[in-house]
Motif scaffolding. Structure first.
Motif, PDB file in Angstrom:
ATOM      1  N   GLY A 133       0.826  -1.201   0.000  1.00 39.71           N
ATOM      2  CA  GLY A 133       0.000   0.000   0.000  1.00 39.71           C
ATOM      3  C   GLY A 133       0.860   1.251   0.000  1.00 39.71           C
ATOM      4  N   SER A 134       0.244   2.361  -0.355  1.00 39.95           N
ATOM      5  CA  SER A 134       0.993   3.613  -0.472  1.00 39.95           C
ATOM      6  C   SER A 134       0.707   4.591   0.660  1.00 39.95           C
ATOM      7  CB  SER A 134       0.686   4.285  -1.816  1.00 39.95           C
ATOM      8  OG  SER A 134      -0.701   4.573  -1.907  1.00 39.95           O
ATOM      9  N   ASN A 135      -0.110   4.170   1.626  1.00 38.39           N
ATOM     10  CA  ASN A 135      -0.405   5.075   2.730  1.00 38.39           C
ATOM     11  C   ASN A 135       0.796   5.164   3.674  1.00 38.39           C
ATOM     12  OD1 ASN A 135      -0.832   2.406   3.392  1.00 38.39           O
ATOM     13  ND2 ASN A 135      -2.330   2.857   4.966  1.00 38.39           N
ATOM     14  N   VAL A 136       0.856   6.249   4.426  1.00 37.27           N
ATOM     15  CA  VAL A 136       1.950   6.477   5.372  1.00 37.27           C
ATOM     16  C   VAL A 136       1.840   5.466   6.505  1.00 37.27           C
ATOM     17  CG1 VAL A 136       2.968   8.145   6.968  1.00 37.27           C
ATOM     18  CG2 VAL A 136       2.036   8.924   4.789  1.00 37.27           C
ATOM     19  N   LYS A 137       2.990   4.922   6.890  1.00 36.28           N
ATOM     20  CA  LYS A 137       3.014   3.906   7.935  1.00 36.28           C
ATOM     21  C   LYS A 137       3.906   4.365   9.074  1.00 36.28           C
ATOM     22  CE  LYS A 137       2.436   0.216   4.538  1.00 36.28           C
ATOM     23  NZ  LYS A 137       1.308   0.860   4.043  1.00 36.28           N
ATOM     24  N   LYS A 138       3.597   3.883  10.280  1.00 34.12           N
ATOM     25  CA  LYS A 138       4.408   4.214  11.448  1.00 34.12           C
ATOM     26  C   LYS A 138       5.119   2.952  11.905  1.00 34.12           C
ATOM     27  CE  LYS A 138       3.915   6.096  16.163  1.00 34.12           C
ATOM     28  NZ  LYS A 138       5.295   6.131  16.403  1.00 34.12           N
ATOM     29  N   LEU A 139       6.428   3.060  12.079  1.00 32.68           N
ATOM     30  CA  LEU A 139       7.227   1.932  12.544  1.00 32.68           C
ATOM     31  C   LEU A 139       7.530   2.122  14.022  1.00 32.68           C
ATOM     32  CD1 LEU A 139       8.866  -0.631  12.076  1.00 32.68           C
ATOM     33  CD2 LEU A 139      10.758   0.802  11.329  1.00 32.68           C
ATOM     34  N   ASP A 140       7.040   1.209  14.841  1.00 36.40           N
ATOM     35  CA  ASP A 140       7.281   1.270  16.276  1.00 36.40           C
ATOM     36  C   ASP A 140       8.084   0.040  16.681  1.00 36.40           C
ATOM     37  OD1 ASP A 140       7.271   1.765  18.974  1.00 36.40           O
ATOM     38  OD2 ASP A 140       5.194   1.143  19.283  1.00 36.40           O
ATOM     39  N   VAL A 141       9.372   0.256  16.965  1.00 34.92           N
ATOM     40  CA  VAL A 141      10.239  -0.850  17.364  1.00 34.92           C
ATOM     41  C   VAL A 141      10.540  -0.828  18.859  1.00 34.92           C
ATOM     42  CG1 VAL A 141      11.295  -1.196  15.111  1.00 34.92           C
ATOM     43  CG2 VAL A 141      12.293   0.445  16.695  1.00 34.92           C
ATOM     44  N   GLY A 142       9.789  -0.026  19.602  1.00 33.89           N
ATOM     45  CA  GLY A 142       9.910  -0.028  21.056  1.00 33.89           C
ATOM     46  C   GLY A 142      10.912   0.961  21.627  1.00 33.89           C
ATOM     47  N   ILE A 143      11.531   1.775  20.789  1.00 38.13           N
ATOM     48  CA  ILE A 143      12.450   2.800  21.297  1.00 38.13           C
ATOM     49  C   ILE A 143      11.639   4.068  21.514  1.00 38.13           C
ATOM     50  CG2 ILE A 143      14.532   4.141  20.846  1.00 38.13           C
ATOM     51  CD1 ILE A 143      15.332   1.905  18.866  1.00 38.13           C
ATOM     52  N   PRO A 144      11.588   4.569  22.747  1.00 33.10           N
ATOM     53  CA  PRO A 144      10.765   5.756  23.000  1.00 33.10           C
ATOM     54  C   PRO A 144      11.307   6.983  22.272  1.00 33.10           C
ATOM     55  CG  PRO A 144      12.055   5.191  24.948  1.00 33.10           C
ATOM     56  CD  PRO A 144      12.285   4.108  23.940  1.00 33.10           C
ATOM     57  N   ASP A 145      10.398   7.742  21.671  1.00 30.20           N
ATOM     58  CA  ASP A 145      10.775   8.978  20.986  1.00 30.20           C
ATOM     59  C   ASP A 145      10.582  10.145  21.943  1.00 30.20           C
ATOM     60  OD1 ASP A 145      11.654  10.669  19.044  1.00 30.20           O
ATOM     61  OD2 ASP A 145       9.816  10.636  17.865  1.00 30.20           O
ATOM     62  N   THR A 146      11.285  10.079  23.053  1.00 28.30           N
ATOM     63  CA  THR A 146      11.218  11.116  24.074  1.00 28.30           C
ATOM     64  C   THR A 146      12.611  11.687  24.286  1.00 28.30           C
ATOM     65  OG1 THR A 146      11.563   9.488  25.834  1.00 28.30           O
ATOM     66  CG2 THR A 146       9.280  10.008  25.245  1.00 28.30           C
ATOM     67  N   SER A 147      12.677  12.744  25.031  1.00 30.99           N
ATOM     68  CA  SER A 147      13.949  13.395  25.313  1.00 30.99           C
ATOM     69  C   SER A 147      14.233  13.371  26.798  1.00 30.99           C
ATOM     70  CB  SER A 147      13.923  14.843  24.821  1.00 30.99           C
ATOM     71  OG  SER A 147      13.724  14.883  23.437  1.00 30.99           O
ATOM     72  N   PHE A 148      15.503  13.542  27.142  1.00 32.26           N
ATOM     73  CA  PHE A 148      15.896  13.697  28.537  1.00 32.26           C
ATOM     74  C   PHE A 148      16.952  14.787  28.614  1.00 32.26           C
ATOM     75  CE2 PHE A 148      18.760  10.583  26.759  1.00 32.26           C
ATOM     76  CZ  PHE A 148      19.999  10.904  27.303  1.00 32.26           C
ATOM     77  N   THR A 161      19.940   6.318  20.551  1.00 28.28           N
ATOM     78  CA  THR A 161      19.951   4.870  20.290  1.00 28.28           C
ATOM     79  C   THR A 161      20.393   4.585  18.864  1.00 28.28           C
ATOM     80  OG1 THR A 161      18.156   4.584  21.876  1.00 28.28           O
ATOM     81  CG2 THR A 161      18.549   2.775  20.343  1.00 28.28           C
ATOM     82  N   ALA A 162      19.869   5.350  17.908  1.00 29.95           N
ATOM     83  CA  ALA A 162      20.243   5.150  16.504  1.00 29.95           C
ATOM     84  C   ALA A 162      21.728   5.455  16.302  1.00 29.95           C
ATOM     85  CB  ALA A 162      19.387   6.030  15.606  1.00 29.95           C
ATOM     86  N   ALA A 163      22.227   6.515  16.915  1.00 26.47           N
ATOM     87  CA  ALA A 163      23.634   6.878  16.763  1.00 26.47           C
ATOM     88  C   ALA A 163      24.540   5.817  17.376  1.00 26.47           C
ATOM     89  CB  ALA A 163      23.893   8.227  17.409  1.00 26.47           C
TER      90      ALA A 163
END
Length: 172
Positions: A133-148, A161-163
């Motif tokens: 499909g061509s709709n936008v998808k969200k990938l959730d691999v369990g890494i929180p997208d929050t800041s500290f 985490t990515a770095a």
């Protein structure tokens, strides 16, 4: 003219001195992005050195893998199972591309191989949309997208985490 020179050569440095924590945040974000680009560059170099082909389809193959992973997770597959299945799909796809597209072009001019990978890019984009499909998808691999906050600097957990993952992969 003097305002332009001031805006380009003086004002940014005054801003850096006035907000050093923001400067550190931007530097951390830039380093994280640089590590991601180093993985992309490493992929291009490894493929070129191994095959002698500059593969323009590399990026869309990553896109196809991501679409496959998200598509499987949307259909109820747990993350680990979706990862294993996606790896299997991508290995099968790589073998198919090698047999059907690249092997018949052995000993051809570089421009022919170059154009074949560009054509492969367009094919895989369309095939990915057809299958997942061509709709936008969200990938959730369990890494929180929050800041500290650390030492007065805001750091994004996902970027960190990515770095770190990229740094380990490049080192390996």
């Amino acid at each position: 003219m003097l305002d332009l020179v001031h805006a380009v050569l003086v004002a940014p440095f005054k801003d850096m001195v006035g907000a050093p924590s923001f400067l550190v945040e931007v530097l951390i974000g830039g380093l994280a992005a640089g590590l991601m680009y180093s993985l992309v560059a490493l992929g291009f170099v490894l493929i070129y050195k191994a095959s002698g082909v500059f593969n323009f389809a590399q990026g869309v193959m990553v896109l196809f893998a991501a679409l496959t992973l998200v598509g499987l997770m949307e259909r109820g597959a747990p993350l680990v199972a979706a990862l294993v299945l996606t790896m299997g799909v991508m290995v099968a796809l790589a073998f198919a591309i090698e047999r059907v597209v690249l092997r018949p072009l052995v000993n051809q001019e570089q421009i022919i191989l170059f154009m074949a990978t560009i054509g492969l890019t367009f094919f895989l984009e369309g095939f990915g949309e057809l299958v997942w499909g061509s709709n936008v998808k969200k990938l959730d691999v369990g890494i929180p997208d929050t800041s500290f906050m650390a030492w007065g600097v805001q750091i994004n957990r996902l970027e960190l985490t990515a770095a770190l993952t990229a740094a380990v992969l490049v080192a390996v």
